[in-house]
Design an enzyme around this catalytic site. Structure first.
Site, PDB file in Angstrom:
ATOM      1  N   ALA A  54      50.911   5.314  21.805  1.00 13.36           N
ATOM      2  CA  ALA A  54      49.463   4.836  21.886  1.00 13.36           C
ATOM      3  C   ALA A  54      49.408   3.693  20.910  1.00 13.36           C
ATOM      4  O   ALA A  54      48.746   3.414  20.050  1.00 13.36           O
ATOM      5  CB  ALA A  54      48.439   5.832  21.447  1.00 13.36           C
ATOM      6  N   HIS A  55      50.395   2.741  21.115  1.00 10.80           N
ATOM      7  CA  HIS A  55      50.573   1.321  20.317  1.00 10.80           C
ATOM      8  C   HIS A  55      51.384   0.363  21.118  1.00 10.80           C
ATOM      9  O   HIS A  55      52.254   0.881  22.208  1.00 10.80           O
ATOM     10  CB  HIS A  55      51.037   1.554  19.034  1.00 10.80           C
ATOM     11  CG  HIS A  55      52.289   1.929  18.931  1.00 10.80           C
ATOM     12  ND1 HIS A  55      52.813   3.131  18.528  1.00 10.80           N
ATOM     13  CD2 HIS A  55      53.766   1.446  19.186  1.00 10.80           C
ATOM     14  CE1 HIS A  55      53.917   3.462  18.373  1.00 10.80           C
ATOM     15  NE2 HIS A  55      54.723   2.473  18.853  1.00 10.80           N
ATOM     16  N   ALA A  56      51.374  -0.936  20.912  1.00 11.95           N
ATOM     17  CA  ALA A  56      52.340  -1.657  21.317  1.00 11.95           C
ATOM     18  C   ALA A  56      52.970  -2.650  20.202  1.00 11.95           C
ATOM     19  O   ALA A  56      52.686  -2.587  18.998  1.00 11.95           O
ATOM     20  CB  ALA A  56      51.557  -2.893  22.121  1.00 11.95           C
TER      21      ALA A  56
END
Ligand code: TYD
Length: 142
Positions: A54-56
């Protein structure tokens, strides 16, 4: 280094050396790997139903391998969506910088090995999805 045709998420094959005493898998920079590996980490003992990621990442390229068991990697660049079921040590998922990723559906006892192009940098993360979409739209304009 292996030059990939596109920077989209893609699967890379590892090479197997099977034997009666066990199977060995390898990949080398000049053959299969699209970057020099500067960091390795692995994720184990993920509880049933838990999600990771749940991140980039702004600059970091990664290779994700289900060394044991299975899990699902969902990726979006804000426009295109990909979903990969990772199962077994024969393939790595090349996850280039700039994709929002979520890992889910970890089977019991699974092991997620990650090879990374850079050392750990907290500033390279985007952890808010709205911020990610704004960052992507600026990237497209640039
Ligand atoms: P994170 O990358 O958010 O894990 P995941 O994507 O699997 O959910 O990292 C979780 C925590 O671990 C976060 O506090 C940063 C820390 N961390 C390091 O200190 N070094 C590392 O190499 C990595 C990958 C994470």
């Amino acid at each position: 280094m292996k030059l990939l045709k596109s920077r989209a998420p893609t699967l890379i094959d590892f090479t197997e050396v099977p034997s009666e005493s066990g199977n060995l898998w390898f990949a080398e920079v000049d053959q299969q790997l699209p970057f020099l590996v500067k960091r390795v980490y692995y994720i184990v003992e993920v509880p049933a139903g838990a999600e990771r990621g749940a991140h980039a990442h702004k600059k970091l390229d990664q290779l994700i391998i289900a060394i044991k068991g299975s899990f699902v990697v969902d990726i979006t660049d804000g426009v295109n969506n990909w979903s990969f079921i990772m199962q077994g040590p024969d393939k790595a998922l090349f996850l280039p910088a700039g994709g929002w990723r979520t890992l889910r559906g970890f089977s019991e006892g699974s092991v997620c090995l990650v090879l990374a192009s850079e050392c750990y940098e907290a500033d390279d993360y985007i952890r808010d999805y709205e911020e990610f979409l704004k960052w992507k739209s600026k990237e497209i304009e640039a």
